[in-house]
Motif scaffolding. Structure first.
Motif, PDB file in Angstrom:
ATOM      1  N   ASP A   1       0.842  -1.198   0.000  1.00  0.00           N
ATOM      2  CA  ASP A   1       0.000   0.000   0.000  1.00  0.00           C
ATOM      3  C   ASP A   1       0.880   1.252   0.000  1.00  0.00           C
ATOM      4  O   ASP A   1       1.649   1.484   0.931  1.00  0.00           O
ATOM      5  CB  ASP A   1      -0.907  -0.025   1.236  1.00  0.00           C
ATOM      6  N   PHE A   2       0.734   2.047  -1.047  1.00  0.00           N
ATOM      7  CA  PHE A   2       1.486   3.289  -1.149  1.00  0.00           C
ATOM      8  C   PHE A   2       0.689   4.481  -0.638  1.00  0.00           C
ATOM      9  O   PHE A   2       1.124   5.631  -0.764  1.00  0.00           O
ATOM     10  CB  PHE A   2       1.951   3.502  -2.592  1.00  0.00           C
ATOM     11  N   GLY A   3      -0.452   4.199  -0.056  1.00  0.00           N
ATOM     12  CA  GLY A   3      -1.179   5.190   0.715  1.00  0.00           C
ATOM     13  C   GLY A   3      -1.776   6.326  -0.083  1.00  0.00           C
ATOM     14  O   GLY A   3      -1.824   6.314  -1.311  1.00  0.00           O
ATOM     15  N   ARG A   4      -2.208   7.327   0.649  1.00  0.00           N
ATOM     16  CA  ARG A   4      -2.816   8.511   0.041  1.00  0.00           C
ATOM     17  C   ARG A   4      -1.713   9.528  -0.288  1.00  0.00           C
ATOM     18  O   ARG A   4      -1.773  10.691   0.104  1.00  0.00           O
ATOM     19  CB  ARG A   4      -3.859   9.117   0.972  1.00  0.00           C
ATOM     20  N   TYR A   5      -0.710   9.046  -1.009  1.00  0.00           N
ATOM     21  CA  TYR A   5       0.436   9.883  -1.352  1.00  0.00           C
ATOM     22  C   TYR A   5       0.568   9.956  -2.863  1.00  0.00           C
ATOM     23  O   TYR A   5       0.847   8.968  -3.524  1.00  0.00           O
ATOM     24  CB  TYR A   5       1.717   9.313  -0.742  1.00  0.00           C
ATOM     25  N   PHE A   6       0.321  11.144  -3.397  1.00  0.00           N
ATOM     26  CA  PHE A   6       0.419  11.418  -4.825  1.00  0.00           C
ATOM     27  C   PHE A   6       1.142  12.753  -4.978  1.00  0.00           C
ATOM     28  O   PHE A   6       1.274  13.507  -4.004  1.00  0.00           O
ATOM     29  CB  PHE A   6      -0.979  11.530  -5.457  1.00  0.00           C
ATOM     30  N   PRO A   7       1.619  13.067  -6.172  1.00  0.00           N
ATOM     31  CA  PRO A   7       2.205  14.402  -6.354  1.00  0.00           C
ATOM     32  C   PRO A   7       1.224  15.484  -5.923  1.00  0.00           C
ATOM     33  O   PRO A   7       0.074  15.504  -6.356  1.00  0.00           O
ATOM     34  CB  PRO A   7       2.461  14.459  -7.871  1.00  0.00           C
ATOM     35  N   GLY A   8       1.662  16.328  -5.037  1.00  0.00           N
ATOM     36  CA  GLY A   8       0.813  17.396  -4.537  1.00  0.00           C
ATOM     37  C   GLY A   8       0.085  17.077  -3.253  1.00  0.00           C
ATOM     38  O   GLY A   8      -0.447  17.971  -2.598  1.00  0.00           O
ATOM     39  N   ALA A   9       0.039  15.799  -2.860  1.00  0.00           N
ATOM     40  CA  ALA A   9      -0.662  15.417  -1.628  1.00  0.00           C
ATOM     41  C   ALA A   9       0.255  15.575  -0.420  1.00  0.00           C
ATOM     42  O   ALA A   9       1.483  15.544  -0.533  1.00  0.00           O
ATOM     43  CB  ALA A   9      -1.158  13.982  -1.734  1.00  0.00           C
ATOM     44  N   SER A  10      -0.347  15.715   0.738  1.00  0.00           N
ATOM     45  CA  SER A  10       0.415  15.862   1.978  1.00  0.00           C
ATOM     46  C   SER A  10       1.158  14.575   2.314  1.00  0.00           C
ATOM     47  O   SER A  10       0.632  13.474   2.161  1.00  0.00           O
ATOM     48  CB  SER A  10      -0.533  16.219   3.124  1.00  0.00           C
ATOM     49  N   VAL A  11       2.395  14.720   2.807  1.00  0.00           N
ATOM     50  CA  VAL A  11       3.159  13.549   3.238  1.00  0.00           C
ATOM     51  C   VAL A  11       2.653  13.011   4.568  1.00  0.00           C
ATOM     52  O   VAL A  11       3.048  11.911   4.994  1.00  0.00           O
ATOM     53  CB  VAL A  11       4.664  13.873   3.355  1.00  0.00           C
ATOM     54  N   ASP A  12       1.772  13.777   5.216  1.00  0.00           N
ATOM     55  CA  ASP A  12       1.278  13.361   6.540  1.00  0.00           C
ATOM     56  C   ASP A  12       0.165  12.320   6.455  1.00  0.00           C
ATOM     57  O   ASP A  12      -0.102  11.608   7.430  1.00  0.00           O
ATOM     58  CB  ASP A  12       0.762  14.577   7.325  1.00  0.00           C
ATOM     59  N   HIS A  13      -0.526  12.224   5.319  1.00  0.00           N
ATOM     60  CA  HIS A  13      -1.692  11.350   5.220  1.00  0.00           C
ATOM     61  C   HIS A  13      -1.358   9.893   5.535  1.00  0.00           C
ATOM     62  O   HIS A  13      -2.102   9.205   6.242  1.00  0.00           O
ATOM     63  CB  HIS A  13      -2.316  11.439   3.823  1.00  0.00           C
ATOM     64  N   VAL A  14      -0.246   9.395   5.006  1.00  0.00           N
ATOM     65  CA  VAL A  14       0.102   7.990   5.211  1.00  0.00           C
ATOM     66  C   VAL A  14       0.359   7.726   6.686  1.00  0.00           C
ATOM     67  O   VAL A  14      -0.044   6.684   7.232  1.00  0.00           O
ATOM     68  CB  VAL A  14       1.336   7.609   4.358  1.00  0.00           C
ATOM     69  N   TRP A  15       1.015   8.666   7.352  1.00  0.00           N
ATOM     70  CA  TRP A  15       1.291   8.497   8.780  1.00  0.00           C
ATOM     71  C   TRP A  15       0.018   8.584   9.616  1.00  0.00           C
ATOM     72  O   TRP A  15      -0.155   7.842  10.590  1.00  0.00           O
ATOM     73  CB  TRP A  15       2.311   9.546   9.235  1.00  0.00           C
ATOM     74  N   GLN A  16      -0.869   9.487   9.231  1.00  0.00           N
ATOM     75  CA  GLN A  16      -2.155   9.586   9.934  1.00  0.00           C
ATOM     76  C   GLN A  16      -2.955   8.299   9.781  1.00  0.00           C
ATOM     77  O   GLN A  16      -3.581   7.827  10.743  1.00  0.00           O
ATOM     78  CB  GLN A  16      -2.949  10.776   9.380  1.00  0.00           C
ATOM     79  N   ASP A  17      -2.911   7.719   8.599  1.00  0.00           N
ATOM     80  CA  ASP A  17      -3.658   6.477   8.374  1.00  0.00           C
ATOM     81  C   ASP A  17      -3.061   5.313   9.156  1.00  0.00           C
ATOM     82  O   ASP A  17      -3.790   4.424   9.611  1.00  0.00           O
ATOM     83  CB  ASP A  17      -3.707   6.150   6.878  1.00  0.00           C
TER      84      ASP A  17
END
Length: 575
Positions: A262-278
């Motif tokens: 799972d590469f998470g909710r990380y896309f160009p322009g997305a926050s790097v924090d989302h994967v850690w929050q999840d």
């Protein structure tokens, strides 16, 4: 045999051990284990056609399971000493059994969220696009965001959507709908206004604001330009994300998937924090609440590599048998569909455009050096031929500077390559993490975007990669394409896009055994989980799927569309 002191001591020790078992059972752990049945099977799968993905025993007819792991694989008679009165026997009447599929590349929670949003995947005209947005607005209060995605402009002739298509039906609701590849999206004029994007807004590094001739934004944002808008969209609640995980997991097991990278909710322009929050809000919650259905190997944004190193030093690489910490990911370029994949030659439909370098290569090299030196696995997104060569050059530099070890570097997508590049993957031991079902969408569009010759010579070169010694790992990139390993395997075998009568680049079709391994044992190797997953072998997790065919020849002749049952840890999780 001559009696020696050594033989005598061995005999006395054996006799003593036997006496302990027979005479002192209450004190002997072996006897207690036997009485408790811990040396027996809870489940015996029998009368099955078991494909193991293990070269030491490719096929079997029976399998014994206890405590979520495989005790033994072989013929049915070899299971008899493991059976006790409460062993459950699962008679499959010849049905085909495979190791649980591993999806080597997806975005699990994001996919689960998209399942509850505007679905534009099947839209084939401007009118359908507008109608879908109009239907979604009806359920919204003024001010609420309309979110969704999956649109593919190639399905309606190639014309890109613009804000003016929907502005008159969304005057009070900001809209953001991403393209199927996640590297481009369209906003309505209200959303652009909220984000402060206008004719005076400069293109960020690694992205572009698509503009009309007069300079006004059309509503389309590409790669890192999406950040200008994504930062103003309200955060998704914890409850929505938890529901998304459950929804996504159910979808995965329905398709026979038991492990995902799972590469998470990380896309160009997305926050790097989302994967850690999840990780903290969703995955750890699901694990502690007993709601995990599939195993996850999580990759984190490369800018946060030191945070991951600290976590692994504290907790190890496995937080539980469900949650594994994989490594870090970064982007080299964009996507073909968004004209942002980076090529040596320009796009046929945009003669001055060679694609986008999404990340500064000096930063990428330094971050990869530090990540690798700290023992992290590194995965880099690269789609265009130039981007792939740049990443391979960088990986080579990292090995030179950090030294040889089992790096298992990954290139995510490896979609378009110049012919000589296929052998570099094998020589450098770089894993090609590829998505066969993408070619079903790209076969038509690739020839339009980069020309027939370039597309035919360098697209989805699975067989060439294998011939060059590369390791393939199959995935879906869900929600870009659907989670569907059986279709993915079929696509790799046939390479037959919808409506076509002939295969696209037939020389790149691969064998069934290779396709199965790319979704099982090779996929496990690609994320350092091959000691526990990927094959039906003694000691590994009892993750497996049951398929409809009654024989191997029937399965090989026609790959089925559906899974009959999915098991994780030896327990049925679907249906």
């Amino acid at each position: 045999m001559a009696i020696t002191i050594k033989n005598l001591l061995t005999f006395i020790s054996a006799a003593a051990a036997l006496s302990a078992i027979i005479l002192l059972p209450a004190l002997n752990p072996l006897w207690i284990a036997w009485r408790r049945g811990s040396l027996s099977a809870e489940l015996v799968v029998m009368n099955a056609t078991i494909y193991t993905s293990d070269p030491l025993l490719p096929f079997a007819e029976a399998m014994a399971v206890r405590d979520g792991r495989i005790l033994r694989v072989g013929n049915y008679s070899s299971m008899k000493d493991l059976k006790v009165h409460d062993t459950y026997e699962l008679n499959l009447n010849g049905k085909v059994v495979l190791p649980g599929f591993i999806d080597s590349h997806l975005h699990l929670i994001f996919g689960g969220l998209q399942m509850g949003r505007v679905e534009l995947r099947a839209v084939k005209s401007k009118n359908d696009f507008v109608r879908k947005i109009k239907e979604a607005v009806r359920d919204k209060l003024p001010g609420q965001w309309v979110l969704g995605g999956g649109w593919n402009n190639d399905l309606w002739g190639g014309q890109l959507p613009v804000a003016s298509w929907i502005d008159d039906i969304t005057p009070n609701n900001p809209v953001w709908v991403s393209r199927m590849d996640g590297h481009m999206g369209m906003a309505n004029s209200l959303a652009l206004k909220i984000a402060g994007i206008n004719r005076n807004t400069h293109d960020p590094v690694g992205g572009s604001i698509v503009r009309a001739i007069e300079g006004e934004p059309t509503g389309l944002l590409v790669d890192s330009a999406m950040k200008l808008l994504l930062t103003v969209i309200p955060e998704v609640s914890i409850h929505e994300r938890r529901d998304a995980l459950v929804r996504a997991s159910r979808h995965a097991v329905m398709r026979g998937v038991t492990t995902v990278v799972d590469f998470g909710r990380y896309f160009p322009g997305a926050s790097v924090d989302h994967v850690w929050q999840d990780l903290s809000d969703v995955f750890k919650w699901a694990d502690s609440a007993g709601k995990m259905m599939i195993r996850v190997c999580l990759f984190f944004p490369m800018p946060t590599w030191s945070q991951l190193v600290d976590l692994i030093q504290e907790k190890g690489k496995s937080l539980s048998h469900w949650i594994h910490l994989g490594g870090v990911k970064a982007f080299a370029d964009g996507s073909l569909g968004s004209n942002s994949a980076m090529f040596y030659e320009p796009y046929e439909d945009d003669a001055k455009n060679y694609g986008l370098q999404v990340t500064n290569m000096d930063w990428l090299l330094n971050a990869t050096l530090e990540s690798d030196k700290s023992g992290l696995q590194v995965a880099i997104h690269a789609i265009g031929d130039k981007a792939n060569d740049m990443v391979l050059d960088m990986f080579n530099s990292v090995v030179t500077l950090n030294g040889m070890r089992d790096h298992r570097f990954r290139i995510e997508h490896a979609q378009h390559l110049v012919r000589g590049t296929t052998t570099r993957f094998g020589k450098q031991n770089v894993i090609a993490s590829v998505q066969p079902n993408h070619l079903l969408d790209d076969a038509d569009s690739a020839e339009k975007k980069i020309g027939r010759n370039r597309a035919q010579q360098g697209s989805y070169l699975f067989q060439s990669l294998l011939a060059g010694g590369a390791q393939l790992a199959f995935g879906s990139d869900w929600p870009v394409a659907d989670i569907n390993p059986l279709e993915s395997i079929r696509t790799a075998l046939l390479r037959m896009p919808p409506g076509w009568k002939n295969a696209w680049i037939p020389s790149e079709r691969i064998a069934l055994d290779d396709a199965l391994k790319a979704h099982t044992i090779w996929a496990a190797y690609a994320c350092f989980l091959d000691q526990d997953l990927g094959s039906l072998s003694s000691g590994k997790y009892a993750d497996f799927v049951v398929l409809p065919p009654n024989s191997w020849s029937e399965f090989a002749k026609e790959i089925p569309d559906v899974v009959l049952a999915t098991y994780a840890n030896g327990k049925q999780v679907y249906p």
